[in-house]
Motif scaffolding. Structure first.
Motif: not given
Length: 242
Positions: A193-210
C-alpha cells in the motif's frame, strides 16, 4: 499461518472500520498448492467464527487460495458463494477481488509481478487470469527476474518481504510489457500500500496489488463511500469524482 493484511487495512480504511482476524492452522505450512488446499478445508469454520463474532463482511486473505485448486476460477466462484451461504454475510476472496477490480476498471491486459510465487503457482495464476478473460503479457517471479539468487529463499515460511523487491519487480514487468493496461503486483505477504502511488507516478500506469484489490472489494461491500486518496487509482474510485 499468519497474514498481516488486516493490519494494512487498518491503515487504509477510514475511521470507524474495525478489522478482526482468525486463521486456519496447517502444520508446516508453505505457500504451495498442497498446503493451501489443506487450509481451504478450514475456511468454512473460519467464516462461521467471524460471522458469529458480528463481522459485517468477511475477507479471505491469500491470493493463491482462489487458484490453487485445479478447477481455478470456476472453483473459486463456487467457494466464495459457499462461504457466503455458510456465514450469511458478504464474502471476498482476495484472488477473486483482483479479477473483479480489473474488470471494474475495464482493463484487458496485464503485466504481472508474481513476487514469491513458485513456478507451479505462476502457471496456475496465468491460467486463472486467462480464464477470467485477461491477456497476460508477462508474468515473472523474483527468481525469473534475478532479484533473488536462490529458489530456496522462496520456500522458506515468510509472511513479509521488503517493498524494495516488489517495486523493482513491478518496474521490470512494466518495462517488459509497456502495452499492458495495468501492472498487477500480487502476493498478500508483500505489503504494497505504501508504494502504489509512487509506482503509478513512476510508471505512468495503473497498479493493482493483492492488498489494494482486496481492500477495494471489502470497503465496497461495507458501503464505504469516502474517497481514499494516496493509495493508488483503484481506491480513489470508491467515491465518484467531483
Amino acid at each position: 499461518m499468519i497474514d498481516n493484511s488486516h493490519l494494512e487495512l487498518m491503515n487504509v480504511a477510514p475511521e470507524g472500520v474495525a478489522v478482526y482476524q482468525t486463521v486456519p492452522y496447517v502444520p508446516g505450512f508453505r505457500v504451495d498448492a498442497g498446503h493451501i488446499l489443506q487450509a481451504i478445508e478450514q475456511l468454512e469454520h473460519c467464516a462461521l467464527a467471524l460471522s458469529a463474532g458480528g463481522m459485517d463482511v468477511i475477507g479471505q486473505a491469500g491470493t493463491p487460495f482462489s487458484f490453487a485448486h485445479d478447477d481455478g476460477l470456476a472453483w473459486a466462484r463456487k467457494m466464495q458463494a459457499r462461504l457466503e451461504e455458510v456465514a450469511q454475510k458478504p464474502v471476498t476472496m482476495m484472488g477473486l477481488s483482483i479479477i473483479d477490480a480489473l474488470k471494474s476498471c475495464g482493463y484487458e491486459s496485464v503485466a504481472v509481478a508474481s513476487t514469491y510465487y513458485s513456478d507451479d503457482l505462476c502457471a496456475r495464476y496465468t491460467r486463472f487470469l486467462d480464464d477470467a478473460g485477461f491477456r497476460v503479457l508477462t508474468l515473472k517471479n523474483w527468481i525469473h527476474q534475478g532479484l533473488l539468487p536462490d529458489r530456496r529463499l522462496l520456500e522458506q515460511p515468510r509472511y513479509w518481504y521488503p517493498n524494495s523487491l516488489a517495486y523493482q519487480s513491478a518496474r521490470a514487468v512494466a518495462e517488459e510489457s509497456p502495452e499492458a493496461d495495468c501492472i498487477l503486483l500480487t502476493g498478500g505477504a508483500v505489503h504494497t500500500m505504501d508504494i502504489i502511488a509512487a509506482l503509478e507516478a513512476d510508471l505512468q500506469k495503473p497498479v493493482i496489488t493483492s492488498d489494494s484489490a482486496f481492500f477495494w472489494s471489502l470497503l465496497t461491500k461495507l458501503g464505504v463511500k469516502e474517497r481514499l486518496d494516496g493509495w493508488g487509482e483503484l481506491l480513489s474510485r470508491l467515491c465518484p469524482q467531483g
